[in-house]
Design an enzyme around this catalytic site. Structure first.
Site, PDB file in Angstrom:
ATOM      1  N   SER A 139       0.821  -1.210   0.000  1.00  0.00           N
ATOM      2  CA  SER A 139       0.000   0.000   0.000  1.00  0.00           C
ATOM      3  C   SER A 139       0.854   1.258   0.000  1.00  0.00           C
ATOM      4  O   SER A 139       0.331   2.353  -0.204  1.00  0.00           O
ATOM      5  CB  SER A 139      -0.855   0.051   1.270  1.00  0.00           C
ATOM      6  OG  SER A 139      -1.708  -1.044   1.337  1.00  0.00           O
ATOM      7  N   HIS A 194      -0.974  -2.728  -7.251  1.00  0.00           N
ATOM      8  CA  HIS A 194      -1.705  -2.416  -6.014  1.00  0.00           C
ATOM      9  C   HIS A 194      -3.216  -2.538  -6.232  1.00  0.00           C
ATOM     10  O   HIS A 194      -3.851  -1.642  -6.787  1.00  0.00           O
ATOM     11  CB  HIS A 194      -1.318  -0.993  -5.559  1.00  0.00           C
ATOM     12  CG  HIS A 194      -1.981  -0.565  -4.293  1.00  0.00           C
ATOM     13  ND1 HIS A 194      -2.420   0.718  -4.069  1.00  0.00           N
ATOM     14  CD2 HIS A 194      -2.301  -1.258  -3.174  1.00  0.00           C
ATOM     15  CE1 HIS A 194      -2.969   0.793  -2.874  1.00  0.00           C
ATOM     16  NE2 HIS A 194      -2.913  -0.385  -2.318  1.00  0.00           N
ATOM     17  N   GLU A 216      -3.614   0.113  -9.095  1.00  0.00           N
ATOM     18  CA  GLU A 216      -2.516   1.063  -9.335  1.00  0.00           C
ATOM     19  C   GLU A 216      -1.284   0.288  -9.791  1.00  0.00           C
ATOM     20  O   GLU A 216      -0.923  -0.713  -9.161  1.00  0.00           O
ATOM     21  CB  GLU A 216      -2.153   1.814  -8.048  1.00  0.00           C
ATOM     22  CG  GLU A 216      -3.083   2.946  -7.702  1.00  0.00           C
ATOM     23  CD  GLU A 216      -2.588   3.742  -6.483  1.00  0.00           C
ATOM     24  OE1 GLU A 216      -2.279   4.930  -6.632  1.00  0.00           O
ATOM     25  OE2 GLU A 216      -2.524   3.161  -5.385  1.00  0.00           O
ATOM     26  N   ASN A 240      -3.611   5.938  -1.557  1.00  0.00           N
ATOM     27  CA  ASN A 240      -3.390   5.992  -0.106  1.00  0.00           C
ATOM     28  C   ASN A 240      -2.717   7.283   0.361  1.00  0.00           C
ATOM     29  O   ASN A 240      -2.831   7.649   1.526  1.00  0.00           O
ATOM     30  CB  ASN A 240      -2.603   4.771   0.360  1.00  0.00           C
ATOM     31  CG  ASN A 240      -3.486   3.534   0.338  1.00  0.00           C
ATOM     32  OD1 ASN A 240      -4.697   3.629   0.526  1.00  0.00           O
ATOM     33  ND2 ASN A 240      -2.901   2.379   0.084  1.00  0.00           N
TER      34      ASN A 240
HETATM   35  N1  LIG Z   1      -6.320  -4.144   3.538  1.00  0.00           N
HETATM   36  C1  LIG Z   1      -6.404  -3.326   2.511  1.00  0.00           C
HETATM   37  O1  LIG Z   1      -7.382  -2.581   2.370  1.00  0.00           O
HETATM   38  C2  LIG Z   1      -5.300  -3.308   1.485  1.00  0.00           C
HETATM   39  C3  LIG Z   1      -5.553  -2.726   0.234  1.00  0.00           C
HETATM   40  C4  LIG Z   1      -4.536  -2.733  -0.725  1.00  0.00           C
HETATM   41  C5  LIG Z   1      -3.286  -3.290  -0.426  1.00  0.00           C
HETATM   42  N2  LIG Z   1      -3.079  -3.835   0.810  1.00  0.00           N
HETATM   43  C6  LIG Z   1      -1.750  -4.416   1.079  1.00  0.00           C
HETATM   44  O2  LIG Z   1      -1.824  -5.814   0.885  1.00  0.00           O
HETATM   45  C7  LIG Z   1      -0.917  -6.478   1.764  1.00  0.00           C
HETATM   46  C8  LIG Z   1      -1.683  -7.475   2.609  1.00  0.00           C
HETATM   47  O3  LIG Z   1      -2.699  -6.801   3.347  1.00  0.00           O
HETATM   48  P1  LIG Z   1      -3.943  -7.597   3.952  1.00  0.00           P
HETATM   49  O4  LIG Z   1      -4.970  -6.581   4.285  1.00  0.00           O
HETATM   50  O5  LIG Z   1      -4.272  -8.756   3.086  1.00  0.00           O
HETATM   51  O6  LIG Z   1      -3.278  -8.135   5.330  1.00  0.00           O
HETATM   52  P2  LIG Z   1      -3.726  -9.407   6.186  1.00  0.00           P
HETATM   53  O7  LIG Z   1      -3.221  -9.145   7.565  1.00  0.00           O
HETATM   54  O8  LIG Z   1      -5.169  -9.702   5.979  1.00  0.00           O
HETATM   55  O9  LIG Z   1      -2.905 -10.620   5.509  1.00  0.00           O
HETATM   56  C9  LIG Z   1      -1.508 -10.701   5.496  1.00  0.00           C
HETATM   57  C10 LIG Z   1      -1.135 -12.173   5.300  1.00  0.00           C
HETATM   58  O10 LIG Z   1       0.276 -12.260   5.043  1.00  0.00           O
HETATM   59  C11 LIG Z   1       0.752 -13.420   5.666  1.00  0.00           C
HETATM   60  N3  LIG Z   1       2.203 -13.371   5.828  1.00  0.00           N
HETATM   61  C12 LIG Z   1       2.925 -12.615   6.688  1.00  0.00           C
HETATM   62  N4  LIG Z   1       4.235 -12.889   6.533  1.00  0.00           N
HETATM   63  C13 LIG Z   1       4.345 -13.817   5.541  1.00  0.00           C
HETATM   64  C14 LIG Z   1       5.431 -14.512   4.942  1.00  0.00           C
HETATM   65  N5  LIG Z   1       6.687 -14.296   5.347  1.00  0.00           N
HETATM   66  N6  LIG Z   1       5.180 -15.409   3.966  1.00  0.00           N
HETATM   67  C15 LIG Z   1       3.904 -15.641   3.554  1.00  0.00           C
HETATM   68  N7  LIG Z   1       2.824 -15.024   4.097  1.00  0.00           N
HETATM   69  C16 LIG Z   1       3.043 -14.124   5.078  1.00  0.00           C
HETATM   70  C17 LIG Z   1       0.000 -13.439   7.004  1.00  0.00           C
HETATM   71  O11 LIG Z   1       0.055 -14.733   7.587  1.00  0.00           O
HETATM   72  C18 LIG Z   1      -1.400 -13.026   6.566  1.00  0.00           C
HETATM   73  O12 LIG Z   1      -2.204 -14.144   6.226  1.00  0.00           O
HETATM   74  C19 LIG Z   1      -0.220  -5.364   2.564  1.00  0.00           C
HETATM   75  O13 LIG Z   1       0.970  -5.017   1.914  1.00  0.00           O
HETATM   76  C20 LIG Z   1      -1.233  -4.239   2.501  1.00  0.00           C
HETATM   77  O14 LIG Z   1      -0.666  -2.981   2.679  1.00  0.00           O
HETATM   78  C21 LIG Z   1      -4.053  -3.865   1.766  1.00  0.00           C
END
Ligand SMILES: NC(=O)c1ccc[n+]([C@@H]2O[C@H](COP(=O)([O-])OP(=O)(O)OC[C@H]3O[C@@H](n4cnc5c(N)ncnc54)[C@H](O)[C@@H]3O)[C@@H](O)[C@H]2O)c1
Length: 293
Positions: A121, A142, A154, A192
């Site tokens: 993000s 993204h 994005e 963001n």
């Molecule tokens: N939540 C949102 O609205 C959103 C929107 C766009 C982008 N993002 C980005 O997407 C990414 C994930 O966000 P999310 O909301 O899905 O988080 P989340 O907490 O729901 O999921 C993250 C997952 O990553 C896993 N993980 C952590 N370390 C790991 C590793 N070493 N190997 C494999 N898996 C691993 C965790 O176990 C977890 O299941 C982040 O970079 C976030 O910034 C989030």
């Protein structure tokens, strides 16, 4: 290059990783979904199946397409299973150290032609690319949350990204039926950079007692025509992710206007991360969400 993308690897089976796996499998890609444990992978698969089942009920997907899409997703708790992937998208926790570790260890399991992407993000694509053995094949892709419903993606080039990588990523987004927009590699990119300071400000408004959770969300829904209040949206994104993005903005742009609100820090320290932990600015454990302040 786009024609070569058949198999997609997704690292992280949380909210975003499971959403990306969902849309890619539904569009006909084979998907290998990776996370740290079988429990997390099963939770991710259950989310995908739940969302697809709701789509079938609403007439947005056939039962046949649901079963076919699910059969295209395999799960793996190690990177070794990603060897055949043409593109790997990392969607793990928003923490630069975690992502750097993933990218620096992942490359040894991949074929030399595999493209790499991060769904970060906010974190610098240039810096993440630099820890890989193929920075020219690295790009930011993204997606927005929830991935199956949100149209925008994005695309962010690192300084090393070559045009063929950009074209392949764009072709991939096209095949998902999504709309790309291009952003330069600056902290938090476009969406963001604008959205998160607004959410952070809403938390300051709560922190300073200007309004309650309900008042703030109602004010922005009815007064600014936002489909969701900023605190409801923060819970939806995940408060840990919101805080991580504000920290990247604060440090990356060195401007005090991005200082994360202390109340946001406290919620994250308490483990109240929003919907994913059943409690954030609202408590989701009952029938309807209850504002917590
Ligand atoms: N939540 C949102 O609205 C959103 C929107 C766009 C982008 N993002 C980005 O997407 C990414 C994930 O966000 P999310 O909301 O899905 O988080 P989340 O907490 O729901 O999921 C993250 C997952 O990553 C896993 N993980 C952590 N370390 C790991 C590793 N070493 N190997 C494999 N898996 C691993 C965790 O176990 C977890 O299941 C982040 O970079 C976030 O910034 C989030």
């Amino acid at each position: 290059m786009d024609g070569q993308i058949r198999t997609l690897g997704v690292i992280g089976a949380g909210q975003m990783g499971s959403g990306i796996a969902h849309v890619a499998a539904a569009a006909g890609f084979d998907v290998v979904l990776n996370d740290l444990s079988a429990d997390r992978l099963n939770a991710g698969l259950a989310t995908i199946n739940g969302t697809m089942t709701r789509l079938v009920k609403k007439g947005g997907m056939t039962e046949e397409a649901r079963a076919e899409a699910l059969s295209r997703i395999t799960t793996a708790d190690s990177f070794a299973a990603l060897g055949d992937c043409d593109l790997v998208i990392e969607a793990a926790t928003e923490n630069e150290a975690v992502k750097r570790k993933i990218f620096s260890t992942l490359c040894a399991s991949l074929k030399p032609t595999t493209l790499l992407a991060s769904n970060t993000s906010s974190i610098s694509i240039t810096r993440l690319a630099s820890v890989t053995d193929r920075p020219e094949r690295f790009i930011g892709i993204h997606f927005m949350n929830p991935v199956p419903r949100m149209q925008l993606v994005e695309l962010i080039r690192g300084i090393q990204t070559v045009p063929a990588t950009f074209e392949a990523a764009k072709g991939f987004i096209d095949r998902l039926g999504k709309t790309p927009t291009v952003s330069e590699d600056f902290p938090a990119f476009i969406v963001n950079r604008i959205l998160l300071p607004m959410i952070n400000e809403a938390v300051y408004v709560l922190h300073e007692g200007v309004g309650s959770v309900e008042a703030i969300d109602t004010a922005m829904k009815l007064g600014a025509n936002h489909p969701m209040g900023p605190l409801q949206l923060a819970d939806f994104i995940g408060l840990d992710t919101c805080l991580a993005v504000m920290q990247v903005l604060y440090e990356g742009l060195a401007d005090s206007k991005y200082r994360p609100c202390p109340l946001l820090v406290k919620y994250v320290e308490a483990g109240w991360l929003g919907r994913k932990t059943q409690r954030g600015f609202y408590d989701y454990r009952g029938e309807i969400p209850i504002p917590t302040r």
